[in-house]
Structure formats: C-alpha cells, structure tokens
Design a protein around this motif. Structure first.
Motif, PDB file in Angstrom:
ATOM      1  N   PHE A 251      76.736  57.179  88.550  1.00 29.80           N
ATOM      2  CA  PHE A 251      76.253  56.065  89.375  1.00 29.80           C
ATOM      3  C   PHE A 251      75.066  56.479  90.244  1.00 29.80           C
ATOM      4  O   PHE A 251      74.668  55.745  91.132  1.00 29.80           O
ATOM      5  CB  PHE A 251      77.397  55.557  90.256  1.00 29.80           C
TER       6      PHE A 251
ATOM      7  N   LYS B 241      85.349  63.389  88.880  1.00 32.37           N
ATOM      8  CA  LYS B 241      83.980  63.334  89.416  1.00 32.37           C
ATOM      9  C   LYS B 241      83.384  61.926  89.301  1.00 32.37           C
ATOM     10  O   LYS B 241      82.633  61.503  90.169  1.00 32.37           O
ATOM     11  CB  LYS B 241      83.092  64.359  88.712  1.00 32.37           C
ATOM     12  N   SER B 242      83.723  61.206  88.222  1.00 30.43           N
ATOM     13  CA  SER B 242      83.221  59.836  88.073  1.00 30.43           C
ATOM     14  C   SER B 242      83.764  58.950  89.193  1.00 30.43           C
ATOM     15  O   SER B 242      83.034  58.134  89.761  1.00 30.43           O
ATOM     16  CB  SER B 242      83.660  59.227  86.745  1.00 30.43           C
ATOM     17  N   SER B 243      85.054  59.121  89.489  1.00 28.33           N
ATOM     18  CA  SER B 243      85.653  58.299  90.547  1.00 28.33           C
ATOM     19  C   SER B 243      85.000  58.623  91.878  1.00 28.33           C
ATOM     20  O   SER B 243      84.761  57.731  92.690  1.00 28.33           O
ATOM     21  CB  SER B 243      87.147  58.582  90.668  1.00 28.33           C
ATOM     22  N   GLU B 244      84.728  59.902  92.097  1.00 30.20           N
ATOM     23  CA  GLU B 244      84.064  60.286  93.346  1.00 30.20           C
ATOM     24  C   GLU B 244      82.680  59.665  93.436  1.00 30.20           C
ATOM     25  O   GLU B 244      82.257  59.204  94.490  1.00 30.20           O
ATOM     26  CB  GLU B 244      83.943  61.811  93.437  1.00 30.20           C
ATOM     27  N   GLY B 245      81.978  59.654  92.281  1.00 34.23           N
ATOM     28  CA  GLY B 245      80.658  59.032  92.243  1.00 34.23           C
ATOM     29  C   GLY B 245      80.737  57.555  92.587  1.00 34.23           C
ATOM     30  O   GLY B 245      79.943  57.036  93.374  1.00 34.23           O
ATOM     31  N   ALA B 246      81.747  56.875  92.021  1.00 35.23           N
ATOM     32  CA  ALA B 246      81.931  55.450  92.314  1.00 35.23           C
ATOM     33  C   ALA B 246      82.231  55.254  93.797  1.00 35.23           C
ATOM     34  O   ALA B 246      81.666  54.369  94.447  1.00 35.23           O
ATOM     35  CB  ALA B 246      83.066  54.887  91.449  1.00 35.23           C
ATOM     36  N   ALA B 247      83.112  56.105  94.353  1.00 35.42           N
ATOM     37  CA  ALA B 247      83.486  55.981  95.770  1.00 35.42           C
ATOM     38  C   ALA B 247      82.262  56.176  96.670  1.00 35.42           C
ATOM     39  O   ALA B 247      82.086  55.455  97.656  1.00 35.42           O
ATOM     40  CB  ALA B 247      84.577  56.991  96.120  1.00 35.42           C
TER      41      ALA B 247
ATOM     42  N   SER C   1      88.138  55.267  84.937  1.00 35.18           N
ATOM     43  CA  SER C   1      88.539  55.955  86.170  1.00 35.18           C
ATOM     44  C   SER C   1      87.771  55.396  87.357  1.00 35.18           C
ATOM     45  O   SER C   1      88.339  55.183  88.432  1.00 35.18           O
ATOM     46  CB  SER C   1      88.245  57.453  86.086  1.00 35.18           C
TER      47      SER C   1
ATOM     48  N   THR D 246      88.023  66.237  80.190  1.00 32.36           N
ATOM     49  CA  THR D 246      88.214  64.824  80.522  1.00 32.36           C
ATOM     50  C   THR D 246      88.646  64.673  81.974  1.00 32.36           C
ATOM     51  O   THR D 246      88.148  63.795  82.692  1.00 32.36           O
ATOM     52  CB  THR D 246      89.286  64.217  79.590  1.00 32.36           C
TER      53      THR D 246
ATOM     54  N   ASN E 112      88.151  66.656  84.561  1.00 36.19           N
ATOM     55  CA  ASN E 112      87.042  66.948  85.469  1.00 36.19           C
ATOM     56  C   ASN E 112      86.087  65.766  85.557  1.00 36.19           C
ATOM     57  O   ASN E 112      85.656  65.368  86.640  1.00 36.19           O
ATOM     58  CB  ASN E 112      86.307  68.200  84.952  1.00 36.19           C
ATOM     59  N   THR E 113      85.773  65.186  84.393  1.00 40.13           N
ATOM     60  CA  THR E 113      84.855  64.043  84.370  1.00 40.13           C
ATOM     61  C   THR E 113      85.461  62.835  85.069  1.00 40.13           C
ATOM     62  O   THR E 113      84.776  62.127  85.806  1.00 40.13           O
ATOM     63  CB  THR E 113      84.522  63.676  82.912  1.00 40.13           C
ATOM     64  N   ALA E 114      86.761  62.606  84.838  1.00 35.56           N
ATOM     65  CA  ALA E 114      87.424  61.447  85.454  1.00 35.56           C
ATOM     66  C   ALA E 114      87.383  61.556  86.976  1.00 35.56           C
ATOM     67  O   ALA E 114      87.041  60.597  87.669  1.00 35.56           O
ATOM     68  CB  ALA E 114      88.865  61.347  84.959  1.00 35.56           C
TER      69      ALA E 114
ATOM     70  N   ILE F  99      89.854  51.070  96.291  1.00 34.69           N
ATOM     71  CA  ILE F  99      89.014  50.961  97.485  1.00 34.69           C
ATOM     72  C   ILE F  99      88.966  49.505  97.969  1.00 34.69           C
ATOM     73  O   ILE F  99      89.104  49.223  99.149  1.00 34.69           O
ATOM     74  CB  ILE F  99      87.602  51.511  97.200  1.00 34.69           C
TER      75      ILE F  99
ATOM     76  N   GLY G 150      80.079  64.010  86.270  1.00 34.05           N
ATOM     77  CA  GLY G 150      80.681  62.699  86.490  1.00 34.05           C
ATOM     78  C   GLY G 150      80.123  61.980  87.710  1.00 34.05           C
ATOM     79  O   GLY G 150      79.916  60.763  87.685  1.00 34.05           O
ATOM     80  N   THR G 151      79.868  62.725  88.765  1.00 34.27           N
ATOM     81  CA  THR G 151      79.327  62.115  89.990  1.00 34.27           C
ATOM     82  C   THR G 151      77.965  61.462  89.769  1.00 34.27           C
ATOM     83  O   THR G 151      77.556  60.599  90.535  1.00 34.27           O
ATOM     84  CB  THR G 151      79.167  63.166  91.109  1.00 34.27           C
TER      85      THR G 151
END
Lengths: 320, 320
Positions: free
Chosen positions: B214, A233-239, B234, A227, A229-231, B242, B210-211
C-alpha cells in the motif's frame, strides 16, 4: 546492535521494561563504546544491567551460513550462547532474522519431535485472549506437510500456555476454505492435523483465509514462513495507510478538528489498540529456550513490547 | 448466479452502474426464474438488459476440471462465451475463482507471450494514481520464474494503460529486500525482470515487502497467486478489525460520541476511502478479453465497483 535505530532505541525500550518490572535484569551483548555512553541516561536500567563487550555485529544483509562460519564473536551469537549457558532466561534481538534462527538452531536443542522451528506472532483479535497466534511468521521460507503438522502442535501449545486458551481452534491458511483448494503440502497437512487434534487437545477448524487472521473464528493460524511473513507485513501496511488517512480526516475541516478534540481520549485508546508496535515480538518456537525476534525497525515502544512478551513467556516452560 | 448473496445483490449493483453510466448495457446469464422477478424493481436497468436463461450454476466448491467437462451450460460458461463471441465487451463474475479462470483460459486466447494469466487487484495507496497494482491475486496458486517475469510485463501494461502511470515502478514481493533472500524462483525472476525493464519501459525496484503493497514506493507488486491472495485478504481482515474498533471508540464515552458527531462528514469520507468494497474487482490479465472477478461475498456497492472497473478498462485494448 542489530536494530535499524541502533543501541539507543534498544536502551530506551529496555528502560521502559526496567521501570515496569522491578525484578527484571539485563545482559547487553554489543559494542561497549556504543552502549555505555547512552546508558548513562537511564539510572534505573544502569543498576540492573551488565554489558558484555563484543566487537562483531551481524549485518542485516549477512547470510545465515556466514554467521555459522564467521559470526561466533558477534553480539547475536553471544546473546544466544548466554541463553544456552543459563546466564539469561530470555534472548531478545532486533537483528537479521535468518541469522537469529540459524544461531538459535545451532546453539539450542530442538524440542522433542520438532522438525522445524517457527516464529509465532500475536495478531490482535476480538477473541477473549485478545490475540490470535500466527506461525510461521518467517523463521524459514518453506514448510512441508510435516512442518505444518509440527506448527499446529507448537501453535496449540503456545495458545494454551502463553495465552491461556483452553482447547484452541487451529486452522491452516489457504486461498479458500474448500478442501480441494491449495498446494499439495497444505492438503496433505489438512489430513495429518485432522487426525491428531483429539490427542493434542485442540480443535481443527480446517482451512482458513487471510481475512481470518484477525477474526474470532480461530485462535491459531498455521502457514509457511513466506506466506506468514507476507500476511503480517501486508496487514501492517494496511494499518499504516488507515492510520494516516484517519489522522488526515481529523484535520480536514474545522468541524472534524473539533470532533478530534472531543474524541481525543477514545481515539488515543483506539490508536494504541491498533498500533502494531504493541504486538511487536515474534517467538521462536520449537527450541529449548525463549528467543524473541523484534522488528528490525522497532522504536522503544516496540522493543519494550518484545522484551515484555519474553518476560511473560519466560516462566512457561511448556512453551518451547 | 455465483455470488454468496445471490442474484438480488448483483442486480442492485448493476442498477447503480446503469444509473451512473447512461450508455451501459447488460446481458445477464442465469436462471430467469430467479432473476426476472427482482429485476422488476429496477426500471432503468430493466430497459437496458437482457436475460439469457441457463439452468446450470457453477457451485463455489466445484473443481475447475469439473466445469471444463460438465459445465458448458452454466451461467459462468455462457458469460465467457458471450465475451468470446463479441456479444459483450466485459465479463464480470462473483463466482468460483478457479472455475472462472479455467473457463476463461479455455474460451479466450492467451495474449502473445503470456505463460500464465494473472488476476490483478487494485490496492489503495498514496501514489498519484491512487492505487498500486498487485498480481497475481489468485488466478493460480503457483508461479515459476517465467510466470513472475510475465506478471511483471502484464502489471506494467496494466499500470500504464489502466492507471495512466508512466514508467511504472515494479517490485517482486519477498520476505526482505536483500537480494539473497527468498525462494529460488523469486531470486531467478529478480535477474530476469532486471534485464527487461528498459525494453518494456518500466523501472524495476527489486524486492519489496508486504508493508509496501500500500506504499508509494512502488506501483506494481508481482507475486504468485497463493501469496498475493493471502496478502490481499489479510489486509482486508486488518481493515475490518480497525473499522470495528474505530466505531467502538466513537461509542465509548459521551465525549467521543460528540466527537463523532462533529467529525461525521470527514469520517464518512475516511470510511469510504478505506472501504475494501470500493476497490473490489480483480482483472484477469493475459487473455484476449476483459474478465473481472468480483469477491464472492460482494454486496451491491462492491459489485458496482467491479462492473465500473470493467467498463473503464473495456476501451483499453492494450491491456489484456
């Protein structure tokens, strides 16, 4: 040797650190033929580092068990061995996470009472320390109630000694804040962590949600490595998507280009603040030694951030 | 009745939809005394809606099992019952997710072959459709290999009929893209989904991280509800931080304020694009009926987005 961008990016990152920290010294474990020629470019770094040649490299798709059996001549193994034997004070790797955890577990002692080590990541927040701590960010893919309890103690120590937060607020990541929600091991961990908070000098804030990872309502977020790791990486994807859209917004009309011109310095500061490279570097907690896992895809800026984190933590013996 | 901001926010959201969709009609299930007075403000909406009074409300901390036993007079139950009996074509709720799933499961038939329903969320991406589909976003906290297989089929259908994507690219969320990584049920699901892709007319791209949620590399992201819920929340947390930092950046110096002035229109467009409220609304897939779960904390903009999503899906009979 394990980074996606090869030794050149690592050397460029090391050089940034060498410039900033005049007392830093480096041991590079890897293929001398690949490292020595690009190293020539960096005069300062060259004077402060030695190369320990290894033929073998751990590939990104190697299983952890393969490293334990056949990887003892690899650059990763030698890096951790060097830490174990006291030649280095911090080990940094951009390589295969599973292999790095397995190699570290095999070579370094677990700290007393630790059931399972965890990777702690720094997440930018508006807390006074500037960061929240999330763990486990991927040392393992599972965690039972005792592991989660252990992570809360490790995270508390990291927040105290690594980020100078007194009485850190610790929360367990869940799908909701209500106490009946979540998986059985999480509910069991809730009770365990609740009981020890006073003894260990932290405040247990109960369950927190994904939105809290970057919030100022909590300092330490405890979860299993899958969880976590996914959290992250997901935030990085959003950023990344947001950065891309923002850059496009400033190209959209002549007016917005003028706007971008005037706001240039502030925008640069902003982009630096939300740049995931600046908080690159997960710390493997729960072992006798400071091991830093850098993103595999890191560029020199990210690698420098990971090494700098290691340098800062090297003197905090209470940490690991 | 279940939203954190009460019936007023829901009515304001409904009114936005009523203005935009002249053929829309509404049935409101809830406490007439709390709904009728604020409804007076919205002339247009008032003409196109009826209130079905209920005394009982499902609280946010109620367990799903309590609703099945004692919640049959609640506004949530009546909303789903109305859908079941054909009085409405879409049900929208801001209430307790677990209770909504349980109520829907109890009242509506599962679609043929569905082992476990899932909540599908839209994630902004640079794909031609503008969105990726992530499921399960929290209908349940677990999923075995057969559930993940089922989610891949449901996600494929949703991408095809809800987002008009031909031959959607489906990926399973994991901590890495290498096939040996992840939990056992995920590895088993990999093989199952791989086998059915041709029969169901989608392309299986394997494991994604996760990345990728998006990214434009995938259209449908399959995961269990615990991980999916955390990933979505997340990313929202990251987006909020941001936004806050960006607003501060434009207040930082007189120059940046001038910059903000010139870029005002483009920035407004940008903020709208990254606004999580605009993609509010999870769709409960796998049941005979369109049920939309709106965020509990939604404001009128978010609620309008959730209802609009329901309206758009109402005519896609292949969807659910």
């Amino acid at each position: 040797m394990g980074g996606d961008r090869g030794p050149r990016a690592v050397l460029a990152g090391m050089n940034k650190v060498a410039k900033k920290f005049p007392n830093s010294q480096f041991i590079i474990h890897g293929d001398k033929a690949a490292i020595a020629p690009p190293l020539q470019r960096y005069k300062l770094l060259r004077q402060r580092c030695q190369i320990k040649h290894t033929d073998q490299v751990v590939s990104m798709d190697a299983k952890p068990s393969q490293i334990i059996r056949n990887g003892r001549d690899s650059s990763m193994w030698k890096t951790i061995e060097s830490l174990k034997e006291g030649f280095s004070t911090v080990a940094v790797s951009c390589g295969n996470t599973g292999a790095l955890v397995a190699t570290s577990l095999f070579n370094l002692k677990k700290s007393p009472g630790v059931s399972r080590p965890a990777i702690a990541c720094l997440c930018p927040s508006s807390n006074p320390a500037g960061y929240n701590v999330l763990l486990d960010a991927g040392a393992d893919i599972r965690a039972n109630k005792d592991d989660l309890l252990c992570f809360s103690i490790l995270g508390n120590q990291f927040a105290k000694y690594g980020l100078s937060i007194n009485n850190p607020r610790v929360g367990i990541l869940n799908v909701g804040t209500e106490s009946h929600k979540g998986r059985p091991e999480i509910k069991a961990a809730y009770d365990l962590v609740n009981q020890i908070q006073e003894n260990y000098g932290f405040e247990f804030v109960g369950f927190v949600e994904g939105t809290d990872i970057f919030s100022s309502a909590v300092d330490v977020i405890v979860t299993d490595g899958f969880t976590g790791n996914t959290a992250i990486k997901s935030s990085e994807g959003a950023a990344l998507v947001i950065r891309k859209n923002l850059r496009e917004a400033f190209q959209y009309t002549p007016f917005s280009r003028i706007g971008g011109f005037f706001a240039y310095t502030s925008l640069r500061r902003f982009f630096k603040k939300i740049d995931p490279r600046q908080s690159n570097g997960g710390v493997l907690l729960g072992l006798e030694g400071v091991v830093i896992k850098s993103h595999g895809g890191s560029d020199p800026v990210g690698i420098a951030a990971a090494i700098t984190l290691g340098l800062k933590l090297a003197n905090s013996k209470n940490l690991c």
